[in-house]
Design a protein around this motif. Structure first.
Motif, short mmCIF file in Angstrom:
data_model
loop_
_atom_site.label_atom_id
_atom_site.label_comp_id
_atom_site.label_asym_id
_atom_site.label_seq_id
_atom_site.Cartn_x
_atom_site.Cartn_y
_atom_site.Cartn_z
N GLU A 1 0.83 -1.21 0.00
CA GLU A 1 0.00 0.00 0.00
C GLU A 1 0.86 1.27 0.00
OE1 GLU A 1 -2.84 -0.02 3.12
OE2 GLU A 1 -3.83 -1.87 2.45
N TYR A 2 1.93 1.24 0.79
CA TYR A 2 2.82 2.40 0.87
C TYR A 2 3.50 2.64 -0.48
CZ TYR A 2 6.97 5.16 2.02
OH TYR A 2 7.96 6.11 2.03
N LEU A 3 3.99 1.55 -1.11
CA LEU A 3 4.69 1.67 -2.38
C LEU A 3 3.76 2.15 -3.48
CD1 LEU A 3 6.85 -1.59 -2.24
CD2 LEU A 3 7.65 0.76 -1.91
N ASP A 4 2.52 1.64 -3.51
CA ASP A 4 1.56 2.06 -4.52
C ASP A 4 1.16 3.52 -4.34
OD1 ASP A 4 1.61 -0.43 -5.64
OD2 ASP A 4 -0.21 -1.15 -4.65
N ARG A 5 1.13 3.96 -3.09
CA ARG A 5 0.72 5.34 -2.79
C ARG A 5 1.82 6.35 -3.10
NH1 ARG A 5 -0.55 4.39 1.99
NH2 ARG A 5 1.22 5.30 3.12
N ARG A 6 3.06 5.99 -2.82
CA ARG A 6 4.17 6.95 -2.94
C ARG A 6 4.77 7.00 -4.35
NH1 ARG A 6 6.26 9.05 1.81
NH2 ARG A 6 7.44 10.31 0.33
N LYS A 7 4.59 5.95 -5.15
CA LYS A 7 5.14 5.91 -6.52
C LYS A 7 6.64 6.23 -6.53
CE LYS A 7 1.02 5.24 -8.32
NZ LYS A 7 0.64 3.96 -8.93
N LEU A 8 7.41 5.43 -5.83
CA LEU A 8 8.86 5.66 -5.72
C LEU A 8 9.56 5.45 -7.07
CD1 LEU A 8 9.47 3.86 -2.29
CD2 LEU A 8 9.15 6.31 -2.71
N PRO A 9 10.67 6.16 -7.31
CA PRO A 9 11.37 6.09 -8.61
C PRO A 9 12.26 4.85 -8.73
CG PRO A 9 12.50 7.63 -7.16
CD PRO A 9 11.29 7.15 -6.40
N PHE A 10 11.66 3.68 -8.82
CA PHE A 10 12.44 2.44 -8.87
C PHE A 10 13.37 2.39 -10.08
CE2 PHE A 10 8.58 1.03 -6.51
CZ PHE A 10 9.21 0.68 -5.34
N SER A 11 12.84 2.75 -11.26
CA SER A 11 13.66 2.67 -12.48
C SER A 11 14.84 3.63 -12.43
CB SER A 11 12.80 2.95 -13.71
OG SER A 11 12.27 4.26 -13.66
N THR A 12 14.64 4.79 -11.82
CA THR A 12 15.73 5.77 -11.71
C THR A 12 16.85 5.25 -10.83
OG1 THR A 12 14.14 7.58 -11.96
CG2 THR A 12 16.30 8.14 -11.04
#
Length: 341
Positions: free
Chosen positions: A193-204
């Protein structure tokens, strides 16, 4: 599009050029035993971070939603991990008779052994409006398969260039690829839920770490005066890479649209991109592990570094044409369904 917007969009490709130039100017920084200690920081921590990041970002539920389209998955995986390497191997039998740098030709073989990427194939499929779920599944499933299949293909076609035993290669792959990937998926289960909400820059994050790996790889090359890259060979390799990509895209299009294939236009879009694209994010770390300490590693890596921007460039150019074809095919299918029997 303004200059700043273009730089932001193409920052990774620009970054590749800059780190290679930096390695040329200051190769002593990233060589084995140098200040960065790449034999430890890159071989273990950087590679592990990339795959932990991949495990954290992969949405398991999106993979399971596309699981049952078995025929499409078999097509993509057999094309990219069986047909592609064999076809390039046959091509290299002919090209080996030419004056092209033999290490660059071996690099073409390494490109053919790579699994599909988790990013570009999905992004382009989505841009066209194709079967995004199938693209996500095959990119992720191909990455998992690649952990086992790609090193086997590399050793089959190129052989082991060093005294590193086979078991040692796979134990390092397991500890720096499989374990971080699983840990990333486990952590995602708790933090979904936290990851979906924050949209962290994984690819970057993965891209920045990948630039560091590329930098240290080329530091080893430029610190070795006996290794030279011929401009003529490099130019020919670029032409060959674009030719391979375009030819294989046309081939997958022809095979997936033939009568009785059983694929929808949206499926064909996913097949075209997933079958012909190759992963730089997995490829460079795997080459670093399998060919650790090999003096020609960077030359072998060059075709993969070219293939990555080339597949994005060619795919982006073809997006409008493929979208137009898919729309017309979908309209034709709807009209035929409305026709009285």
């Amino acid at each position: 599009m303004g200059l700043l917007a273009r730089v932001r969009k193409e920052w990774f490709i620009i970054g590749i050029v800059l780190v290679i130039l930096s390695a040329k100017l200051q190769p002593s920084i990233g060589v084995r035993g140098g200040p960065l200690k790449p034999e430890i920081t890159i071989a273990y921590f950087a590679v592990s971070l990339i795959f932990f990041n991949s495990g954290l970002s992969l949405k398991t539920e999106e993979l399971t939603s596309a699981l049952l389209h078995v025929r499409l998955h078999l097509f993509v995986q057999s094309f990219t991990l069986v047909f592609f390497p064999l076809a390039v191997w046959l091509l290299l039998r002919v090209l080996s008779l030419s004056s092209i740098d033999q290490w660059l030709l071996r690099g073409l073989q390494t490109v053919s052994c790579m699994p599909p990427p988790v990013s570009s194939a999905v992004i382009l499929t989505k841009a066209v409006g194709g079967n995004e779920a199938a693209a996500i599944f095959n990119s992720a499933f191909g990455s998992f398969l690649g952990i086992i299949v790609t090193p086997l293909l590399l050793l089959l076609f190129l052989g082991s260039p060093s005294s590193v035993p086979f078991s040692s290669i796979f134990s390092q792959l397991f500890m720096t690829v499989v374990v971080p990937l699983i840990l990333g998926q486990v952590c995602r289960g708790f933090l979904r839920e936290y990851l979906d909400r924050r949209k962290l820059p994984f690819s970057t994050v993965s891209s920045v770490v990948l630039l560091l790996i590329i930098f240290t790889t080329f530091c080893d090359t430029f610190s070795n005066p006996s290794i030279e890259l011929e401009p003529s060979s490099l130019f020919i390799i670029v032409i060959i890479i674009f030719s391979i990509q375009l030819s294989f895209m046309l081939l997958t299009f022809a095979l997936s649209t033939r009568s009785g294939a059983g694929f929808s236009p949206a499926d064909t879009v996913a097949i075209i991109f997933c079958s012909t694209h190759k992963s730089l994010t997995l490829g460079i770390p795997m080459l670093k592990i399998v060919f650790e300490g090999y003096e020609h590693l960077s030359l072998i890596s060059v075709p993969l570094l070219i293939y990555h921007p080339a597949q994005i460039l060619l795919g982006s150019i073809l997006v409008p044409s493929i979208r137009s074809w898919m729309s017309s095919r979908q309209k034709a299918v709807k009209l035929s369904a409305l026709q009285p029997v």
